[in-house]
Each structure stands twice: as structure tokens, then as C-alpha cells.
Design a protein around this motif. Sequence first.
Motif, PDB file in Angstrom:
ATOM      1  N   ALA A 157       8.609   4.070  -4.047  1.00  0.00           N
ATOM      2  CA  ALA A 157       8.701   3.022  -3.033  1.00  0.00           C
ATOM      3  C   ALA A 157       8.777   3.615  -1.632  1.00  0.00           C
ATOM      4  O   ALA A 157       8.266   3.038  -0.674  1.00  0.00           O
ATOM      5  N   ALA A 158       9.388   4.773  -1.504  1.00  0.00           N
ATOM      6  CA  ALA A 158       9.527   5.408  -0.190  1.00  0.00           C
ATOM      7  C   ALA A 158       8.185   5.857   0.380  1.00  0.00           C
ATOM      8  O   ALA A 158       8.082   6.130   1.577  1.00  0.00           O
ATOM      9  N   SER A 192       6.739  -4.732   1.119  1.00  0.00           N
ATOM     10  CA  SER A 192       8.165  -4.755   0.817  1.00  0.00           C
ATOM     11  C   SER A 192       8.490  -3.790  -0.320  1.00  0.00           C
ATOM     12  O   SER A 192       7.799  -3.764  -1.349  1.00  0.00           O
ATOM     13  N   ALA A 193       9.555  -3.025  -0.138  1.00  0.00           N
ATOM     14  CA  ALA A 193       9.978  -2.090  -1.183  1.00  0.00           C
ATOM     15  C   ALA A 193      10.372  -2.821  -2.461  1.00  0.00           C
ATOM     16  O   ALA A 193      10.333  -2.237  -3.553  1.00  0.00           O
ATOM     17  N   ALA A 194      10.721  -4.112  -2.347  1.00  0.00           N
ATOM     18  CA  ALA A 194      11.137  -4.880  -3.524  1.00  0.00           C
ATOM     19  C   ALA A 194       9.987  -5.091  -4.510  1.00  0.00           C
ATOM     20  O   ALA A 194      10.214  -5.417  -5.669  1.00  0.00           O
ATOM     21  N   LEU A 195       8.746  -4.903  -4.066  1.00  0.00           N
ATOM     22  CA  LEU A 195       7.591  -5.094  -4.943  1.00  0.00           C
ATOM     23  C   LEU A 195       7.353  -3.901  -5.863  1.00  0.00           C
ATOM     24  O   LEU A 195       6.579  -4.012  -6.817  1.00  0.00           O
ATOM     25  N   PHE A 196       8.006  -2.791  -5.590  1.00  0.00           N
ATOM     26  CA  PHE A 196       7.731  -1.566  -6.345  1.00  0.00           C
ATOM     27  C   PHE A 196       9.011  -1.019  -6.946  1.00  0.00           C
ATOM     28  O   PHE A 196      10.071  -1.036  -6.320  1.00  0.00           O
ATOM     29  N   SER A 197       8.901  -0.524  -8.174  1.00  0.00           N
ATOM     30  CA  SER A 197      10.063   0.019  -8.879  1.00  0.00           C
ATOM     31  C   SER A 197       9.911   1.519  -9.083  1.00  0.00           C
ATOM     32  O   SER A 197       8.910   1.981  -9.639  1.00  0.00           O
ATOM     33  N   ASP A 198      10.912   2.263  -8.638  1.00  0.00           N
ATOM     34  CA  ASP A 198      10.918   3.698  -8.881  1.00  0.00           C
ATOM     35  C   ASP A 198      11.336   4.026 -10.313  1.00  0.00           C
ATOM     36  O   ASP A 198      11.149   5.146 -10.774  1.00  0.00           O
ATOM     37  N   THR A 199      11.877   3.039 -11.023  1.00  0.00           N
ATOM     38  CA  THR A 199      12.306   3.267 -12.407  1.00  0.00           C
ATOM     39  C   THR A 199      11.120   3.549 -13.310  1.00  0.00           C
ATOM     40  O   THR A 199      11.129   4.488 -14.119  1.00  0.00           O
ATOM     41  N   ASP A 200      10.065   2.738 -13.192  1.00  0.00           N
ATOM     42  CA  ASP A 200       8.863   2.962 -14.006  1.00  0.00           C
ATOM     43  C   ASP A 200       7.621   3.178 -13.155  1.00  0.00           C
ATOM     44  O   ASP A 200       6.501   3.176 -13.673  1.00  0.00           O
ATOM     45  N   ASN A 201       7.800   3.326 -11.835  1.00  0.00           N
ATOM     46  CA  ASN A 201       6.700   3.632 -10.897  1.00  0.00           C
ATOM     47  C   ASN A 201       5.592   2.586 -10.964  1.00  0.00           C
ATOM     48  O   ASN A 201       4.404   2.909 -11.035  1.00  0.00           O
ATOM     49  N   THR A 202       5.985   1.316 -10.918  1.00  0.00           N
ATOM     50  CA  THR A 202       5.018   0.229 -11.030  1.00  0.00           C
ATOM     51  C   THR A 202       5.187  -0.781  -9.902  1.00  0.00           C
ATOM     52  O   THR A 202       6.274  -0.963  -9.349  1.00  0.00           O
ATOM     53  N   ALA A 248       0.850  -1.190   0.000  1.00  0.00           N
ATOM     54  CA  ALA A 248       0.000   0.000   0.000  1.00  0.00           C
ATOM     55  C   ALA A 248       0.884   1.237   0.000  1.00  0.00           C
ATOM     56  O   ALA A 248       1.977   1.229   0.575  1.00  0.00           O
ATOM     57  N   ALA A 249       0.412   2.292  -0.648  1.00  0.00           N
ATOM     58  CA  ALA A 249       1.180   3.541  -0.713  1.00  0.00           C
ATOM     59  C   ALA A 249       0.221   4.722  -0.817  1.00  0.00           C
ATOM     60  O   ALA A 249      -0.906   4.587  -1.302  1.00  0.00           O
TER      61      ALA A 249
END
Length: 235
Positions: A109-110, A116-126, A83-84
Motif C-alpha cells: 500500500a505504501a 486510498s490505502a484502504a483499497l489495498f491489503s498488505d496482508t495478501d498484497n491484493t 495505482a502503484a
Amino acid sequence: MKTKIYSLFLALSIVPVFSQVGINTSAPSATLDVNGTMKVRDIPLTPALPGYEILALNTGSAQIAKVDPQLLYNSTVNTSVYAAKKTTGINLLSLGLFPAGFRAVNFLAAERSVGSAALFSDTDNTYTIPSDGIYNVAFSFRYGSGLQAAILTNTPGIGIFRNRAGVGTLLDSRSFSGLTVPLVLSLTISESSINSMYTFQAGDKISFGLTGSSALDVGLLGASVGSFYIYKVSN
């Protein structure tokens, strides 16, 4: 009298011989070793787990052991939960895979509140789907104050987008609703939410964004709020 004493000694002397009993086996390896199937005709139903233990089979040794139900509960961790919420610095991102008018919110991710932060990518925001199954997904977005003093054109709203191995699909969308009172006012209720279930495959990438975004004022994004959550509910 002597006969009774001898009988007692004989009974005591053979107890160790029968300390292990085998059914369909001549070499029992437990107190009761059953080499075959078993039937239990009547099993009472317990209304609650406290005070009871669960029997579990060791597939290696075929032995049965007691297991505390709490142990099973504690070991069941849903690692897909995420969740974010984003309240500042909202920008809308555009990629070639996106359908016309859709742009993704730049969640980071922040900004996660659970998972887990590993589930989300800041590279493509997915968010990346960790395993095949059915997932519950919710996304909500409030554009500006949530109320605009005009009916916005191009039916803007919110959407959930899936990228599966380079093939993009808009899974779901909800338009902002409007209200018109003739000769008095026109309003757009610029807040909407989606909450539904979808079937995903491992590796699917999920984006959360706005549809009909060309009608939106970038300046109002600073006062906008977006949030989402996702978790697996079934295989």
C-alpha cells in the motif's frame, strides 16, 4: 378619471392575492405550483456549459433549484481509482489458490501513487474491488533489464488473478515474447503489459503477478519494475 384611479387601486390591491399561482392545486406553496406533468415543446441546445446552470429537483419538497454545473463535476469523485509502482524489493508470492506457475508480485500500500490505502491489503498484497461494475485494469512488468540473452522456457509472462470468495481465476495473461536468429542469437523480450476491462463484484481481490515463474531467476528480480492501475468505468 375617478373610474381609472379606482381601477388602478383595485389592480394594486389584488396583486398580493395572485403572488402564488397554483395549477391543479388550491393551495400553492411557491410562486408557481404545478401539481401535474409539464411539457416544453422547444428547448434550445447549448454548445457549452459556461454561462448556464442546471435545474435539479428536490425529491422531498418537489421544488426546482438552479445548480452550478461545476458543483456536479466536483462532487463526482471516482473512489475506486488506485495505482502503484514497485521498483525495489520485488518478491514473488505463492498461495494455494494460484494456478500452477503463477506467483504474485508483493506490491504494498505504501507504494501507491494514486488512491486510498484502504483499497489495498498488505496482508495478501491484493486490491479489493469496492463495488460491482466494469473496471479498467492495466498491469506492466519488466523482468530484469527487459531483455534476456536466451529464450526462457515455460513461456513466462505476466498475469492478473482474481480471488472471489475463495475461488481463484486467472483473468488474463501475456507471455514474454522471444526472438531467434538461427546460428546467431536467441533473445527473450522480458517486458509485457496488459490493459483491458473486466467485470468484478464487490469484495473480489485482485493480484498482479508472473506466470511460468519457475523459469525466472530470482536474482534478476532486484532489477525488475512492476506497476498497475485500476478504476471503475461503469456499473
